[in-house]
Structures are given as structure tokens and as C-alpha cells.
Design a protein around this motif. Structure first.
Motif, PDB file in Angstrom:
ATOM      1  N   UNK A  69       0.789  -1.126   0.094  1.00 15.56           N
ATOM      2  CA  UNK A  69      -0.095   0.036  -0.181  1.00 15.56           C
ATOM      3  C   UNK A  69       0.874   1.290   0.097  1.00 15.56           C
ATOM      4  N   UNK A  70       1.909   1.062   0.884  1.00 14.16           N
ATOM      5  CA  UNK A  70       3.034   2.222   0.844  1.00 14.16           C
ATOM      6  C   UNK A  70       3.521   2.618  -0.652  1.00 14.16           C
ATOM      7  N   UNK A  71       3.816   1.358  -1.367  1.00  9.04           N
ATOM      8  CA  UNK A  71       4.370   1.474  -2.798  1.00  9.04           C
ATOM      9  C   UNK A  71       3.437   2.235  -3.352  1.00  9.04           C
ATOM     10  N   UNK A  72       2.274   1.660  -3.443  1.00 11.92           N
ATOM     11  CA  UNK A  72       1.169   2.236  -4.248  1.00 11.92           C
ATOM     12  C   UNK A  72       1.049   3.849  -4.098  1.00 11.92           C
ATOM     13  N   UNK A  73       1.025   4.275  -2.830  1.00  9.99           N
ATOM     14  CA  UNK A  73       1.060   5.747  -2.538  1.00  9.99           C
ATOM     15  C   UNK A  73       2.299   6.407  -3.060  1.00  9.99           C
ATOM     16  N   UNK A  74       3.613   5.744  -2.887  1.00 10.62           N
ATOM     17  CA  UNK A  74       4.569   6.230  -3.563  1.00 10.62           C
ATOM     18  C   UNK A  74       4.433   6.403  -5.060  1.00 10.62           C
ATOM     19  N   UNK A  75       3.773   5.668  -5.588  1.00  8.91           N
ATOM     20  CA  UNK A  75       3.702   5.660  -7.210  1.00  8.91           C
ATOM     21  C   UNK A  75       2.799   6.898  -7.383  1.00  8.91           C
ATOM     22  N   UNK A  76       1.755   7.180  -6.661  1.00  9.13           N
ATOM     23  CA  UNK A  76       0.973   8.342  -6.903  1.00  9.13           C
ATOM     24  C   UNK A  76       1.538   9.422  -6.582  1.00  9.13           C
ATOM     25  N   UNK A  77       2.394   9.562  -5.594  1.00 13.51           N
ATOM     26  CA  UNK A  77       2.989  10.679  -5.534  1.00 13.51           C
ATOM     27  C   UNK A  77       4.019  11.292  -6.277  1.00 13.51           C
ATOM     28  N   UNK A  78       4.526  10.141  -6.656  1.00 18.82           N
ATOM     29  CA  UNK A  78       5.919  10.338  -7.970  1.00 18.82           C
ATOM     30  C   UNK A  78       5.185  10.901  -9.158  1.00 18.82           C
ATOM     31  N   UNK A  79       4.002  10.248  -9.633  1.00 20.27           N
ATOM     32  CA  UNK A  79       3.395  10.948 -10.614  1.00 20.27           C
ATOM     33  C   UNK A  79       2.888  12.099 -10.533  1.00 20.27           C
ATOM     34  N   UNK A  80       2.484  12.188  -9.448  1.00 19.62           N
ATOM     35  CA  UNK A  80       1.705  13.898  -8.837  1.00 19.62           C
ATOM     36  C   UNK A  80       2.810  14.908  -9.146  1.00 19.62           C
ATOM     37  N   UNK A  81       4.142  14.441  -8.739  1.00 20.06           N
ATOM     38  CA  UNK A  81       5.364  15.308  -8.900  1.00 20.06           C
ATOM     39  C   UNK A  81       5.443  15.631 -10.406  1.00 20.06           C
ATOM     40  N   UNK A  82       5.316  14.892 -11.254  1.00 19.58           N
ATOM     41  CA  UNK A  82       5.631  14.914 -12.712  1.00 19.58           C
ATOM     42  C   UNK A  82       4.209  15.532 -13.387  1.00 19.58           C
ATOM     43  N   UNK A  83       3.174  15.533 -13.122  1.00 23.26           N
ATOM     44  CA  UNK A  83       2.067  15.950 -13.760  1.00 23.26           C
ATOM     45  C   UNK A  83       1.482  16.930 -12.687  1.00 23.26           C
ATOM     46  N   UNK A  84       1.625  18.026 -12.516  1.00 20.11           N
ATOM     47  CA  UNK A  84       1.726  19.084 -11.658  1.00 20.11           C
ATOM     48  C   UNK A  84       0.158  19.513 -11.860  1.00 20.11           C
ATOM     49  N   UNK A  85      -0.068  19.909 -12.980  1.00 19.23           N
ATOM     50  CA  UNK A  85      -1.544  20.450 -12.983  1.00 19.23           C
ATOM     51  C   UNK A  85      -2.661  19.309 -13.374  1.00 19.23           C
ATOM     52  N   UNK A  86      -2.414  18.240 -13.271  1.00 17.60           N
ATOM     53  CA  UNK A  86      -3.505  17.225 -13.460  1.00 17.60           C
ATOM     54  C   UNK A  86      -4.494  16.983 -12.002  1.00 17.60           C
ATOM     55  N   UNK A  87      -5.554  16.729 -12.260  1.00 16.74           N
ATOM     56  CA  UNK A  87      -6.522  16.522 -11.129  1.00 16.74           C
ATOM     57  C   UNK A  87      -5.969  15.421 -10.334  1.00 16.74           C
TER      58      UNK A  87
END
Length: 139
Positions: free
Chosen positions: A48-66
Motif C-alpha cells: 500500500x505504501x508502494x502504491x502511495x509512492x507511485x501516486x506521489x511520484x506521478x503527482x510530482x511530474x504531472x503537476x496540473x492534473x486533477x
């Protein structure tokens, strides 16, 4: 000129959350059993923490996405990595036997991991600093 990440900006908070999630995941995997935590907590808590990490990594790269779009992309990546465990070559299996390979790619395919990833991604999405910022701006 590029904007410097401010200490209270959503991107800074995402980065701080990313480091926290990584540290928690490593600590859970390293000391979880020694702390007498149940197998399900150590195994699937780490996933679950790995999944959260993936979310946060994607969020850092696609800043303007919902956040919901980020969650869908993160889930796609997480499931793709899990499905990739079904593919075997000698060099890839050798990498999976290393600590880095085990942490990044895992060793054994599991449908339960996909559920744990989805839970971690949903939790990260729910607590995403950008979501809170967008909500407070709408009020």
C-alpha cells in the motif's frame, strides 16, 4: 524564470510526503517482523505504501492534473509493474534477487498486491495536498 518550490506549496508537501512514505515503507519492511507485526500488515502495508509512492511520484511530474487523473495513472503504472512480474528473463530475474530489484519490481506476482496498491493510491489521493489546496480555493 522557473518558480521555486515554496515550503507550503502543494508540490513541496507532495515531495515531503513522498520521502515520508519511502522511509515508512523501508522501515516497515526492515523492522516489521522484528516488531511482531502481523504478516498481512508488513506484506500488504508495504505494498500500500508502494502504491502511495507511485501516486506521489506521478503527482510530482504531472503537476496540473486533477488528483483523480493522477490516481488512475498511478494505478495503471502499479498494475503494469505487477503484471511485469509475470515476465522472466535471466538478467531480469537476477535483478529481482537484489534488494533494489525486490523493492522496485518485486519478485512474485500477486493479485492481492494490486488491491493493496489501489488502497495506497486511494489514501494518497485522499490526503493529496493539492486536493486540499484546490478545495480551500473553491470555498
Amino acid at each position: 524564470m522557473r518558480k521555486i518550490i515554496q515550503a507550503r506549496s502543494p508540490q513541496f508537501l507532495r515531495l515531503a510526503a513522498l520521502f515520508l512514505v519511502i522511509v515508512l515503507g523501508l522501515v516497515l519492511r526492515r523492522f516489521g517482523y522484528a516488531a511482531d507485526l502481523p504478516f498481512i500488515v508488513v506484506k500488504y502495508g508495504g505494498s500500500a505504501l508502494w502504491g502511495a509512492m507511485v501516486y506521489l511520484l506521478v503527482a510530482l511530474f504531472v503537476v496540473r492534473s486533477r488528483p483523480a487523473a493522477i490516481a488512475v495513472a498511478a494505478l495503471f503504472i502499479a498494475i503494469s509493474v505487477e503484471l511485469f512480474r509475470l515476465y522472466h528473463t535471466p538478467w531480469l530475474d537476477a535483478f529481482r534477487l537484489t534488494t533494489a530489484g525486490a523493492l522496485l519490481l518485486g519478485r512474485v506476482f500477486s493479485l492481492w498486491n494490486m488491491l493493496a496498491y489501489a488502497i495506497g493510491i486511494a489514501a494518497a489521493c485522499a490526503f493529496d495536498p493539492a486536493r486540499r489546496t484546490a478545495t480551500s480555493l473553491r470555498r
